[in-house]
Structures are given as structure tokens and as C-alpha cells.
Design a protein around this motif. Structure first.
Motif, short mmCIF file in Angstrom:
data_model
loop_
_atom_site.label_atom_id
_atom_site.label_comp_id
_atom_site.label_asym_id
_atom_site.label_seq_id
_atom_site.Cartn_x
_atom_site.Cartn_y
_atom_site.Cartn_z
N HIS A 152 0.76 -1.11 0.16
CA HIS A 152 0.07 -0.02 0.00
C HIS A 152 0.84 1.29 0.14
CE1 HIS A 152 -2.82 2.97 1.57
NE2 HIS A 152 -3.87 2.37 0.98
N LYS A 201 4.20 -5.80 -5.34
CA LYS A 201 3.27 -5.21 -6.28
C LYS A 201 2.40 -4.04 -5.69
CE LYS A 201 3.90 -8.49 -9.33
NZ LYS A 201 4.39 -8.39 -10.30
N GLU A 202 2.40 -2.83 -6.50
CA GLU A 202 1.76 -1.65 -5.97
C GLU A 202 0.19 -1.95 -5.73
OE1 GLU A 202 3.02 2.14 -7.54
OE2 GLU A 202 4.96 1.58 -7.46
N MET A 203 -0.53 -0.97 -5.15
CA MET A 203 -2.04 -1.20 -4.89
C MET A 203 -2.75 -1.31 -6.17
SD MET A 203 -4.28 1.06 -2.32
CE MET A 203 -4.01 2.53 -3.72
N ASP A 204 -2.40 -0.64 -7.17
CA ASP A 204 -3.25 -0.69 -8.45
C ASP A 204 -3.19 -1.91 -9.20
OD1 ASP A 204 -4.53 1.75 -7.66
OD2 ASP A 204 -2.90 2.90 -8.94
N GLU A 205 -2.09 -2.30 -9.13
CA GLU A 205 -1.53 -3.72 -9.62
C GLU A 205 -2.20 -4.82 -9.27
OE1 GLU A 205 2.81 -4.98 -11.44
OE2 GLU A 205 2.65 -3.30 -9.93
N ASN A 216 -4.79 -4.97 -6.66
CA ASN A 216 -5.97 -5.23 -6.40
C ASN A 216 -7.00 -6.13 -7.13
OD1 ASN A 216 -6.33 -4.03 -3.89
ND2 ASN A 216 -7.10 -2.12 -4.52
N ASN A 242 -14.20 1.43 2.21
CA ASN A 242 -14.89 0.97 0.85
C ASN A 242 -16.36 1.24 1.22
OD1 ASN A 242 -12.87 1.08 -0.70
ND2 ASN A 242 -12.65 -1.12 -0.93
N PRO A 284 -8.10 4.81 -0.32
CA PRO A 284 -8.16 3.47 -1.10
C PRO A 284 -7.38 2.41 -0.55
CG PRO A 284 -6.77 5.26 -2.04
CD PRO A 284 -7.55 5.96 -0.74
N GLU A 338 -7.73 -4.66 -1.30
CA GLU A 338 -8.94 -5.15 -1.02
C GLU A 338 -8.76 -6.80 -0.49
OE1 GLU A 338 -10.61 -4.22 -4.95
OE2 GLU A 338 -11.00 -2.08 -4.28
#
Lengths: 479, 104
Positions: free
Chosen positions: A359, A384-388, A390, A413, A424, A427
Motif C-alpha cells: 500500500h 506489487k503496488e496497490m493498483d496492480e 487489487n 470502501n 483507497p 481489497e
């Protein structure tokens, strides 16, 4: 020889060296944009600094006599004797507070220089201190003093000398405002021609120093990285102001670049936490009385907490196809990064795919987890970064949360009443099962309850993160 | 230098700062914070410039402390950043970058 000396002392030559130094700073920072070039980038910036220092020492009038040379050598020697061991000995988990401390001494240096300048210019009062030099000096004194004291408090909180929880005093906002008025008012009075060293020391340095303490004390530990970043920007700006006062090109440019970068970073971090910078400064999380009430809404549908054993966790992990590890500050505190690496190796040897989900504000600084895991030799491409990551949770068998809390809180959320609603998150609740390694049921750094822990598919393994991870690893290896 | 020139330099430097920093990935934010932190140790120059022209015990003492502080900031900052960056291991990094390039 005489010619050579006069050439070296020529102001144009020195300014040319400053330009070279500044170019190296910019190239160095640009090198930080990739992990490959970053080490070199940092070295390039350091060379730039060495050139800037050497150029300054060449300048005519900087070394008028042996005594000055001796004092400079003493100052640099003391700084080196403290700085090198501090930098070499600090543990990677303690980096945030070390940065706070280094930032603080920078701010302190600015404030002290401004004070010395005041003493040099005023007692004689021969009128050669123009407003153009005086106003930036007063500004630098205020900001430098805030930065010094604020950074020290940030250090003390992160080092747990002071409690991480917000410390509130009654009427604090009003007091802060009053202190700011005193500092600015004193600056205006001094600029308008009042000659008083007491006013400079008490009205500016002390008032701004107390303000620095008061502003940072009520800020919760979770917000501390944002604060350090902001104070970093402050110190940069105060250095730039000192540059205007002293007519020094290198100070102006380097200070401003730091001011600009610190502002960007501060903003990025605040956005990642879905918080505004002003609300953090106002002493946000855990500071207001509305928090427990807001968190209370989830009480009704809260199930029991399921606790598990290292053996069960090992079985679950070993037969998973994909495991996502979510590290947080708890991993850093327990120094568990090497144990985590061992576990991921053991799982990989059983054919389990292991990923690390980072995160943006995990730990107490953006990128803090990356540094720790890199220290433990976790390959960069597993992080891995968050967007990658999730989108991956939907097909993840087990999410293993190690000492992270708020960054996985599903309330962000789906609970509009939660103070972190809109932040953000990772998840993890979308994965088939969740295992949380945690010391106890206490709430996270932000002081907010996490409904994830009461989710039926979540199992908790209580205990020190390093001990737990090692226990799981040996169970995995014996399977 | 006159004030307007200096403000001009300051504004341009701010833009350079924004541009350069915006490209830094999230993972390197801690080293970045630490690296920029070292760079504002440039206040050390301020101490060097002023100490020769100052007189009196207190002024000199303040400036020696300021120089020591500035040195801690510079040396400590660069060293800590270097240690941190040294931990981003080279080999896997090359692979990750190559993948990213192949992907884009």
C-alpha cells in the motif's frame, strides 16, 4: 600563483561551481526515478554537495583567518562524528525517525544562522542590513525553528519516547494561532526597525519553536510521515529564504527544489490516505471526539473473532495456488522481514505463487515496506503496488496480513461513517481467505476498528510477527 | 543579485523540483525523502559564509553548532539514502525493468 588564486576566488568562477553543483543535484534526483539509477543518483547529488561546499570555502572573505578555519573544521568534525555513526547504525525500521532527526538539524541550522546574522547586523546597526536580506532571514528563523522542534517531536513519537497517540491540550488551536501571531508580529516589529535581540530570540525563535512542538504533538503517529515530509519542505524553503538573505544562488535553488519536492510528496501521501493536509495539521485522526461514535456503527453485525494456529496457517498456505502477503508497520517493528522472506522461499519451493502487496502508505513512510523487503532480498518484481494487485485479490487463495491494519480496512470502501471512508485500500476481503498476524486485538495506528477481523473468512494468529512467521515457516517446511 | 532576479530563480527552481520529483515511483519515496533531506543540508553553506564575518563568542558558538548541524544533515542524509538504496538488489531489478519495457 597569485593569478591562479585570484582566478579561484573570482565570484564568477564560484558561481560557475554553484551551477555545476545544482546541475548535479537535479541529475541526482532524476536518478532516483528508478531503482537501478538511484544509487548513482544519490552519489551524484553528494558530489554536487561537496563541490558547493568547496566553492564556498574558496570564496573571498570566507576564510579571513586561522581562527575561522579552525572553527569551521571543528564544526564539520563534530557533524561528521555524529552523522556517520548515526547513519551507519540506524536500523532500516528506524529510517523514518532518522529522516525526521536529520531534517530537524537542518532546520535548526537555518534558525541558528539567522540568529547569528541578526547579531552581526544589528548591534552595530550600521544600516547595511537591507529589508531584502532581513525579511527572508526573519522568515527563515521562524520556519527553521518550527521545523527543528516539530521534527524533534516527530522523532520522539516515532521512536516511542513520546506516545504515538495524539496529545491534546485544551484550547490548542487558539494557542497555536496566538503563537503564530506572536512570531509574525515580532518579525514585523523587527523589520520595522525595533532593535531588540530579546524580541528576536523570544518573539521569533522561542514562539516558533513552541509552535512547532504544539503543532506536531496532537498529530497521531499514522500521520507522522506526512508531517515529516511537510517539515522537510519547510526546511527546504527556509534554506531558500536564507539564500535570498545571503545572496547565495546554490542555497536558493537547492532549497527551493527540496521545498517543491517535499510539497509534492506531502500531497501524494495525503491523497493516498484520503486526507487533506490542513486536516492533518489540525490534528486529525483520533484527535476528535467523533471517532468512537463513527466507528460504533459497525458493532451490531460484528461476529466473533476466529483465532488459528501456526500449523493451520502453514497447511492453508502450502496448498494455495496464490498467496498475497500484505506487510505493514507491525512487520517492521518485529523485524520480521527476513523471516517473511524465508516463508516466501519455503512456499515457492512448494510451487505456491507469492506476491507482496504494498500500500502506498504502508508502514510509516511511503516506500518503507519496499526498503525493508529489499533489505531481506525479496525480488523487486514480487512487490506489487496497490493498483496492480487489487484486481488480483479475486483469484487469490490466501491473503496473509503481517502487521498491517488500516490499509486493509474494508470500512474505507463500504462504511460512509468511517473516518477513513474513501481511502483507497488493499481489497484483501475479496480473496478466498484472510489470515491476519497481529500482536493483539488493539486497533491500528489510526485508532480505528477493522471489520475485516470479524469477517467469517478471516483467521487471526496472535503473537509477535517474527515469531509467528518463523513458526509458520518451520511448519511449512515439515509438511 | 537583486530580489526580482532571485525570485525568478526561485520560481524556476520550483518548477524543476516539481518536474523531477513527479517522475519518482512510489517505491522510492522513502529514499527520495531522505535524499532531498540531505540536499537541504546545503544550509551548511550559510554557516560557512557567515562565520568569518561574525564576531563575539555567542555568534561564533551559534555558527559552529549550525555548521555541525548542517554537516550532520548532509553526511547523515546521503549515507542513509545510500544504505537504503543499496538494498534494492540489482539483478531482480534488471529483470523487472526489462519486463516493464517489454510490456510497454
Amino acid at each position: 600563483m597569485v593569478l591562479a588564486t585570484s582566478f579561484l576566488q573570482d565570484n564568477n568562477f564560484i558561481d560557475a561551481l554553484y551551477i555545476l553543483a545544482v546541475i548535479l543535484f537535479i541529475l541526482g534526483l532524476r536518478g532516483l526515478s528508478g531503482p537501478q539509477s538511484a544509487v548513482r543518483g544519490n552519489k551524484i547529488a553528494a558530489v554536487g554537495m561537496a563541490i558547493a561546499v568547496a566553492a564556498t570555502l574558496l570564496k573571498k572573505g570566507v576564510l579571513p583567518d586561522g581562527e575561522t578555519l579552525l572553527l569551521i573544521v571543528v564544526g564539520i568534525a563534530i557533524g561528521t562524528a555524529i552523522g556517520i555513526p548515526a547513519a551507519l547504525r540506524v536500523k532500516m525500521t528506524q529510517i523514518p525517525q532518522m529522516v525526521a532527526l536529520f531534517n530537524g538539524v537542518g532546520g535548526g541550522a537555518v534558525a541558528l544562522i539567522a540568529w547569528a546574522e541578526y547579531r552581526r547586523r544589528f548591534p552595530g546597526a550600521d544600516g547595511d542590513w537591507t529589508l531584502k536580506a532581513e525579511i527572508p532571514s526573519l522568515f527563515a528563523a521562524i520556519i527553521g525553528s518550527i521545523s527543528f522542534w516539530g521534527s524533534n517531536i516527530a522523532f520522539a513519537k516515532l521512536q516511542e519516547i513520546l506516545p504515538g497517540k495524539p496529545i491534546k491540550l485544551p484550547g490548542q488551536q487558539l494557542l497555536n494561532l496566538l503563537l503564530l501571531v506572536v512570531a509574525v508580529g515580532s518579525a514585523i516589529a523587527l523589520a520595522a526597525g525595533v532593535h531588540s535581540q530579546a524580541l528576536f530570540v523570544l518573539g521569533i525563535l522561542v514562539a516558533a519553536g513552541v509552535l512547532g512542538n504544539m503543532v506536531v504533538l496532537p498529530i497521531g503517529g499514522a500521520d507522522m510521515p506526512v508531517v515529516i515530509s511537510l517539515l522537510n519542505a519547510f526546511t527546504g524553503l527556509s534554506a531558500a529564504a536564507a539564500g535570498i538573505a545571503l545572496d547565495n544562488f546554490a542555497l536558493i535553488v537547492a532549497g527551493t527544489i527540496v521545498g517543491a519536492s517535499g510539497s509534492i510528496l506531502t500531497n501524494l501521501m495525503a491523497v493516498a490516505m484520503n486526507r487533506s493536509v490542513p486536516s492533518i495539521i489540525a490534528g486529525g485522526f483520533g484527535g476528535g471526539g467523533e471517532l468512537p461514535a463513527a466507528a460504533g456503527g459497525g458493532d451490531a453485525d460484528r461476529g466473533p473473532v476466529r483465532s488459528t494456529s501456526a500449523q493451520d496457517v502453514a497447511i492453508q498456505l502450502s496448498y494455495a495456488r496464490q498467496v498475497v502477503v500484505v506487510p505493514g508497520y507491525g512487520m517492521a517493528v518485529a523485524q520480521a522481514q527476513h523471516a517473511v522472506r524465508e516463508l516466501s522461499r519455503a512456499l515457492e519451493s512448494k510451487g505456491v505463487e507469492v506476491r507482496f502487496a504494498i500500500h502506498p502508505v504502508a508502514g510509516r513512510m511511503p516506500g518503507h515496506m519496499n526498503v525493508l523487503l529489499a533489505e531481506a532480498d525479496v525480488p523487486y518484481d514480487q512487490l506489487k503496488e496497490m493498483d496492480e494487485i487489487n484486481p488480483e485479490f479475486g483469484r487469490t487463495d490466501v491473503s496473509l496480513i503481517i502487521g498491517a491494519n488500516d490499509v486493509t480496512n474494508p470500512a474505507a470502501n463500504n462504511d460512509p461513517g468511517s473516518p477513513i471512508y474513501g481511502m483507497p485500500i488493499l481489497e484483501v476481503n475479496r480473496s478466498s481467505s484472510v489470515i491476519v498476524l497481529k500482536r493483539s486485538m488493539s486497533s491500528g495506528f489510526a485508532g480505528i476498528d477493522n471489520p475485516l477481523f470479524y469477517d467469517p473468512k478471516t483467521a487471526m494468529l496472535f503473537g509477535d510477527a517474527r515469531a509467528s512467521v518463523s513458526a509458520i515457516t518451520s511448519e511449512v517446511q515439515s509438511l | 543579485m537583486n530580489l526580482v532576479t532571485e525570485i525568478g530563480i526561485l520560481v524556476l527552481a520550483a518548477f524543476v523540483g516539481f518536474e523531477v520529483i513527479s517522475k519518482v515511483p512510489n517505491t522510492l519515496h522513502t529514499p527520495l525523502m531522505s535524499g532531498t533531506n540531505a540536499i537541504h543540508g546545503i544550509v551548511l553553506l550559510g554557516g560557512l559564509l557567515v562565520i568569518g564575518e561574525s564576531s563575539g563568542f555567542l555568534s561564533k558558538l551559534l555558527l559552529v553548532i549550525a555548521i555541525a548541524f548542517g554537516t550532520i544533515n548532509v553526511i547523515g542524509g546521503f549515507l542513509v539514502t545510500d544504505r537504503m538504496l543499496g538494498m534494492f538488489k540489482r539483478k531482480p531489478v534488471v529483470r523487472a525493468d526489462a519486463e516493464r519495457e517489454a510490456g510497454s
